[in-house]
Design an enzyme around this catalytic site. Structure first.
Site, PDB file in Angstrom:
ATOM      1  CB  THR A  54      -1.018  -0.060   1.159  1.00 44.24           C
ATOM      2  OG1 THR A  54      -1.936   1.022   0.990  1.00 44.24           O
ATOM      3  CG2 THR A  54      -0.366   0.045   2.530  1.00 44.24           C
ATOM      4  CE  LYS A  77      -2.223   1.070  -3.397  1.00 45.34           C
ATOM      5  NZ  LYS A  77      -3.574   1.542  -3.644  1.00 45.34           N
ATOM      6  CB  ALA A  83      -7.649  14.308 -10.039  1.00 46.98           C
ATOM      7  CB  ALA A 112      -8.453   6.237  -4.894  1.00 44.89           C
ATOM      8  NE  ARG A 129      -7.885  20.672  -2.531  1.00 43.42           N
ATOM      9  CZ  ARG A 129      -7.434  20.229  -1.376  1.00 43.42           C
ATOM     10  NH1 ARG A 129      -7.923  20.701  -0.246  1.00 43.42           N
ATOM     11  NH2 ARG A 129      -6.516  19.290  -1.321  1.00 43.42           N
ATOM     12  CB  THR A 130      -5.463  20.673  -7.516  1.00 47.01           C
ATOM     13  OG1 THR A 130      -5.485  20.794  -6.088  1.00 47.01           O
ATOM     14  CG2 THR A 130      -4.243  21.354  -8.077  1.00 47.01           C
TER      15      THR A 130
HETATM   16  P1  ATR Z   1      -6.035   8.724  -2.653  1.00 48.82           P
HETATM   17  O1  ATR Z   1      -4.842   7.828  -2.871  1.00 48.82           O
HETATM   18  O2  ATR Z   1      -6.955   8.257  -1.570  1.00 48.82           O
HETATM   19  O3  ATR Z   1      -6.750   9.042  -3.931  1.00 48.82           O
HETATM   20  P2  ATR Z   1      -4.770  11.316  -2.771  1.00 48.82           P
HETATM   21  O4  ATR Z   1      -3.949  10.832  -3.938  1.00 48.82           O
HETATM   22  O5  ATR Z   1      -4.083  12.110  -1.714  1.00 48.82           O
HETATM   23  O6  ATR Z   1      -5.440  10.092  -2.035  1.00 48.82           O
HETATM   24  O7  ATR Z   1      -6.031  12.150  -3.354  1.00 48.82           O
HETATM   25  C1  ATR Z   1      -6.902  12.795  -2.525  1.00 48.82           C
HETATM   26  C2  ATR Z   1      -7.978  13.492  -3.371  1.00 48.82           C
HETATM   27  O8  ATR Z   1      -8.887  14.152  -2.471  1.00 48.82           O
HETATM   28  C3  ATR Z   1      -7.443  14.542  -4.310  1.00 48.82           C
HETATM   29  O9  ATR Z   1      -8.242  14.597  -5.464  1.00 48.82           O
HETATM   30  C4  ATR Z   1      -7.618  15.838  -3.485  1.00 48.82           C
HETATM   31  O10 ATR Z   1      -7.748  17.010  -4.240  1.00 48.82           O
HETATM   32  P3  ATR Z   1      -6.443  17.860  -4.701  1.00 48.82           P
HETATM   33  O11 ATR Z   1      -5.928  17.188  -5.939  1.00 48.82           O
HETATM   34  O12 ATR Z   1      -6.959  19.223  -4.966  1.00 48.82           O
HETATM   35  O13 ATR Z   1      -5.478  17.796  -3.563  1.00 48.82           O
HETATM   36  C5  ATR Z   1      -8.939  15.542  -2.803  1.00 48.82           C
HETATM   37  N1  ATR Z   1      -9.096  16.321  -1.569  1.00 48.82           N
HETATM   38  C6  ATR Z   1      -8.515  16.093  -0.382  1.00 48.82           C
HETATM   39  N2  ATR Z   1      -8.930  17.014   0.531  1.00 48.82           N
HETATM   40  C7  ATR Z   1      -9.784  17.855  -0.114  1.00 48.82           C
HETATM   41  C8  ATR Z   1     -10.561  18.981   0.268  1.00 48.82           C
HETATM   42  N3  ATR Z   1     -10.531  19.461   1.518  1.00 48.82           N
HETATM   43  N4  ATR Z   1     -11.339  19.570  -0.666  1.00 48.82           N
HETATM   44  C9  ATR Z   1     -11.391  19.105  -1.934  1.00 48.82           C
HETATM   45  N5  ATR Z   1     -10.683  18.032  -2.359  1.00 48.82           N
HETATM   46  C10 ATR Z   1      -9.885  17.412  -1.462  1.00 48.82           C
END
Ligand code: ATR
Length: 255
Positions: free
Chosen positions: A43, A47, A108, A111, A132-133
């Protein structure tokens, strides 16, 4: 859930956690070879970092550049990614057919990438990605387009589209209070999948339930990525009900 599955099929195997630091990875892999270990999961953060140590990758893992399941084959390691296939299997267990369907994916990150790479093989009508980004969603879109040049993929679209499926892969909702999307968009969705399983019901899922929209939390994806791993390691059909039961019990215990 893996040990319960092994036991129910009378397989002489157990599943154990090994918390390690990155420097220990080569030694651990040598130790695994020495004792004849048949397979393992990795994990975050391994990965991607595991890949240089593997002799072979499945098609899914190669496209994605990410591995969560490794199997020993003739003394060599082969890497697979079961997150995307696991998610698709959780949908088909709900009889959700995605051919010519419209999907909105929130997030994005890692996961989202695994799920999106599985989604592009389903013959979708369109895939909208909201994050968000914006740049991260745009970069994911570009990676997906290499493998699905004809699929309509939009980033942060402002549409009034009716979606067949809404998938939340973002972390929003883990706090138990935040919603990842406006309720007005939720009203236009026919099915909701939130990959969060803790808390078991996020505000998004609660809002969907209130509207009578069918939905799943992340437990089914977690289950089916494990089911896929089990089948890779053993070559046998996984006892899904046993694994679901065991997973639910251990999560209840953790909470
Ligand atoms: P995972 O492996 O679980 O997908 P990650 O790669 O850290 O974890 O992705 C987290 C996702 O949640 C991202 O899309 C992130 O958005 P950003 O690309 O803008 O960072 C989103 N995310 C996390 N916290 C957020 C928040 N408070 N508001 C909006 N999007 C959020």
């Amino acid at each position: 859930m893996q040990t319960s599955a092994f036991q129910s099929l009378h397989l002489n195997a157990v599943y154990l956690p090994f918390p390690i630091s990155e420097e220990q990875l080569p030694d651990l892999l040598n130790a695994f070879k020495l004792i004849g270990l048949q397979g393992f999961n990795v994990t975050i953060p391994y990965k991607e970092r595991i890949i240089p140590y593997l002799s072979q990758l499945s098609e899914d893992a190669r496209r994605l550049g990410s591995v969560n399941t490794v199997k020993a084959i003739d003394g060599r390691w082969k890497g697979y990614s079961t997150d995307g296939p696991g998610f698709m299997r959780s949908l088909s267990s709900r009889k959700l057919e995605l051919h010519q369907k419209k999907v909105l994916m929130l997030g994005a990150g890692g996961a989202a990438k695994a799920i999106a790479f599985a989604l592009i093989n389903q013959g979708l009508d369109r895939l909208d990605i909201k994050n968000r980004t914006r740049e991260k969603a745009q970069s994911l879109k570009e990676k997906l387009e290499v493998f699905a040049p004809e699929l309509r993929i939009s980033v942060n679209p402002e549409t009034k589209t009716e979606y067949d499926l809404l998938i939340n892969t973002s972390a929003v909702g883990m706090d138990g209070v935040s919603l990842p999307i406006e309720l007005e968009v939720l009203d236009r969705c026919a099915f909701v999948a939130d990959i969060i399983y803790n808390p078991p019901s996020t505000p998004l899922l609660q809002a969907a339930q209130k509207r009578g929209i069918p939905c799943d939390n992340g437990l089914e994806m977690l289950l089916f990525q494990g089911v896929e791993s089990f089948e890779i390691w053993t070559g046998q059909e996984a006892p899904v009900a046993v694994m679901r039961d065991s997973l639910k019990k251990s999560l209840a215990f953790t909470n």
